[in-house]
Write a protein that holds these residues in place. Structure first.
Motif, short mmCIF file in Angstrom:
data_model
loop_
_atom_site.label_atom_id
_atom_site.label_comp_id
_atom_site.label_asym_id
_atom_site.label_seq_id
_atom_site.Cartn_x
_atom_site.Cartn_y
_atom_site.Cartn_z
N ARG A 136 0.77 -1.11 0.06
CA ARG A 136 -0.19 0.01 0.04
C ARG A 136 0.78 1.17 -0.12
NH1 ARG A 136 -5.37 1.52 0.84
NH2 ARG A 136 -5.53 3.85 0.38
N ALA A 137 1.90 1.23 0.70
CA ALA A 137 2.85 2.42 0.81
C ALA A 137 3.50 2.58 -0.58
CB ALA A 137 4.05 2.27 2.07
N ILE A 138 4.02 1.50 -1.27
CA ILE A 138 4.48 1.67 -2.51
C ILE A 138 3.33 2.19 -3.77
CG2 ILE A 138 5.33 0.37 -4.53
CD1 ILE A 138 6.53 -1.71 -2.50
N GLU A 146 -3.79 -8.86 -7.78
CA GLU A 146 -5.13 -8.20 -8.19
C GLU A 146 -5.72 -7.78 -7.13
OE1 GLU A 146 -5.72 -9.97 -12.76
OE2 GLU A 146 -6.88 -10.94 -10.93
N ALA A 147 -6.23 -8.69 -6.13
CA ALA A 147 -6.91 -8.33 -5.07
C ALA A 147 -6.28 -7.01 -4.16
CB ALA A 147 -6.95 -9.38 -4.23
N MET A 148 -4.95 -7.04 -4.07
CA MET A 148 -4.47 -5.95 -3.33
C MET A 148 -4.81 -4.79 -4.16
SD MET A 148 -0.92 -6.99 -1.42
CE MET A 148 -1.06 -8.04 -0.03
N LEU A 149 -4.38 -4.78 -5.53
CA LEU A 149 -4.19 -3.54 -6.35
C LEU A 149 -5.77 -3.03 -6.43
CD1 LEU A 149 -2.91 -1.47 -8.23
CD2 LEU A 149 -3.14 -3.28 -10.15
N GLY A 150 -6.67 -3.90 -6.80
CA GLY A 150 -8.13 -3.52 -6.68
C GLY A 150 -8.64 -2.83 -5.30
N VAL A 153 -7.13 0.82 -5.16
CA VAL A 153 -7.62 1.88 -6.03
C VAL A 153 -8.84 2.18 -5.53
CG1 VAL A 153 -8.62 2.03 -8.57
CG2 VAL A 153 -6.22 0.80 -8.09
N ALA A 154 -9.80 1.22 -5.12
CA ALA A 154 -11.10 1.40 -4.76
C ALA A 154 -10.99 2.22 -3.60
CB ALA A 154 -11.85 0.12 -4.08
N GLU A 155 -10.21 1.95 -2.31
CA GLU A 155 -10.07 2.89 -1.08
C GLU A 155 -9.60 4.23 -1.53
OE1 GLU A 155 -9.48 -0.66 1.90
OE2 GLU A 155 -7.86 0.46 1.68
N ARG A 192 -13.44 -9.32 -10.74
CA ARG A 192 -13.84 -9.60 -9.37
C ARG A 192 -12.55 -9.12 -8.40
NH1 ARG A 192 -16.04 -14.21 -11.52
NH2 ARG A 192 -14.74 -15.55 -10.63
N ARG A 193 -11.47 -9.80 -8.48
CA ARG A 193 -10.29 -9.37 -7.82
C ARG A 193 -10.00 -7.65 -7.81
NH1 ARG A 193 -8.83 -14.87 -9.18
NH2 ARG A 193 -7.61 -13.93 -11.37
N LEU A 194 -10.15 -7.20 -9.00
CA LEU A 194 -9.62 -6.03 -9.09
C LEU A 194 -10.95 -4.94 -8.85
CD1 LEU A 194 -7.74 -6.12 -12.45
CD2 LEU A 194 -6.73 -5.54 -10.51
N ARG A 195 -11.85 -5.52 -8.33
CA ARG A 195 -13.25 -4.56 -8.02
C ARG A 195 -13.60 -3.55 -8.61
NH1 ARG A 195 -12.05 -3.34 -1.53
NH2 ARG A 195 -11.20 -5.53 -0.65
N THR A 196 -13.69 -3.85 -10.11
CA THR A 196 -14.01 -2.97 -11.03
C THR A 196 -14.93 -3.79 -12.26
OG1 THR A 196 -12.99 -1.38 -12.91
CG2 THR A 196 -11.76 -3.65 -12.53
N ASP A 197 -15.53 -2.71 -12.78
CA ASP A 197 -16.40 -3.35 -14.01
C ASP A 197 -15.74 -3.40 -15.25
OD1 ASP A 197 -16.55 -0.56 -14.46
OD2 ASP A 197 -18.74 -0.63 -14.11
N TYR A 198 -14.43 -2.79 -15.33
CA TYR A 198 -13.76 -2.83 -16.93
C TYR A 198 -12.30 -2.67 -16.52
CZ TYR A 198 -12.78 2.30 -16.19
OH TYR A 198 -12.28 3.30 -15.77
#
Length: 371
Positions: free
Chosen positions: A43-45, A69-73, A76-78, A119-125
């Protein structure tokens, strides 16, 4: 060339940073788990890269078994920056033992993979979706049709290829053009001072067909960082290269590569920069390169990499690196030198290119292909 000066990727309107953040190290359950990062460090990176103005993130469904992917998503969302960032992910590697269709480049595999990544990236595209590695089976026509369907369905915005033969990329792009399908805009390939094999074939291919090249492993698996030295058995140093390794990390401790490392160290000392910064600067400013993918397992390492665009290599020093890292081009490229071609073109008459002013000017600071 600051990181927040964005360039169009390939023949497209997608603007990306000249340094992309690779997230293969996000998570500690991957191929190189001991070199991965915890969620806190990752997250810091992420935050540091975003604060510097970077917008181009690279991951894959295979990285750290989906954790990347899960961390990155989540990050980005937060941070609430989905519309600001460009998310790139890849498919090809099998993620389910015993299921042949859970990997490869076929339509069934791609459709499964894209839904799982969304799903892992928490995005629709997904902004840029890449075929990760050629599977030697799936026809280019099937891949391009599926890419086009995913764009039309709104699942992805752009498509590209990673680690494929030149003929396959040419076939895929030409097929898309001939059938009015979504064109490719990106080739992701290994490139560094110790790995320049893409220059004869892929760089002109990309420039001709409108593909921006993004370079992975611009530090030669870490060899160009300066933490390894020649020694018994090939080399010494703390890192994955001195451990039991496989794939592209094998065979890096060669006489040629050590000459490159020695020259790089001397150039770095002359310009007062780290070896990693000089190696990244060289790669990022090479013809055809749209963006260079950097990776980090700690913030200090990322800060050093981000500073690689803050200076310009003097012409003589760049030439020095070019010469020491040069490889003899494979057949048939030696036949295309000026000396050899003179036998074909001149033949006792005056033949040459038209004056530089013949072609209309391109009113851009940098070509859209990124090089």
């Amino acid at each position: 060339m600051p990181i927040d000066r964005y360039y169009a990727l390939g023949r497209s309107g997608l603007r990306v940073s000249p340094l992309a953040l690779g997230t293969m190290t996000f998570g500690t359950n991957g191929l190189y788990g001991s070199w991965g990062s915890t969620e806190e460090v990752s997250r810091a990176i992420f935050d540091r890269y975003l604060a510097a103005g970077g917008n181009f993130f690279d991951t894959a469904d295979f990285y750290t078994q989906g954790t990347s992917e899960a961390m990155l998503g989540k990050f980005v969302a937060e941070a609430g920056v989905r519309d600001r960032v460009v998310l790139t992910t890849k498919f090809s590697n099998n993620v389910e033992f015993g299921n042949p269709n859970a990997g490869g480049n076929g339509r069934k595999s791609m459709m499964r993979a894209v839904e799982a990544s969304l799903r892992r990236l928490r995005t629709d595209y997904i902004d840029l979706y890449l075929l990760h590695t050629w599977d030697r089976i799936t026809p280019a026509e099937e891949v391009m049709r599926t890419f086009d369907d995913l764009v039309r369905a709104g699942k992805i915005r752009y498509a590209g290829l990673s680690d494929v033969p030149g003929w396959y990329a040419g076939r895929a792009q030409t097929y898309a053009e001939a059938h009015a399908l979504t064109p490719l805009i990106n080739l992701q390939l290994q490139y560094s001072l110790i790995e320049r094999n893409i220059e004869p074939e892929f760089v002109p291919l990309a420039q001709t067909l409108g593909l921006g090249i993004t370079a992975w492993s611009p530090l030669g698996m870490g060899l160009l960082s300066g933490k390894y030295r020649p020694g018994e058995g090939g080399g010494t140093g703390e890192g994955r290269l001195t451990q039991k390794a496989s794939g592209p990390t094998v065979g890096l401790f060669t006489e040629h590569n050590w000459r490159v490392v020695a020259a790089l160290e001397e150039v770095a000392q002359e310009v007062g920069r780290s070896m990693a910064q000089v190696a990244l600067n060289w790669a990022a400013t090479q013809p055809g390169l749209a963006s260079v993918i950097i990776g980090a397992s700690k913030v200090s390492q990322l800060d050093d990499n981000l500073a690689s665009l803050d200076f310009e290599l003097p012409t003589k020093l760049r030439q020095r690196l070019n010469e020491v890292s040069a490889r003899t081009p494979p057949f048939p490229y030696p036949m295309f030198t000026d000396a050899y071609q003179s036998r074909i073109l001149n033949a006792g008459s005056s033949v040459g290119d038209k004056p530089a002013g013949y072609a209309p000017p391109v009113w851009m600071e940098k070509p859209s292909i990124g090089g």
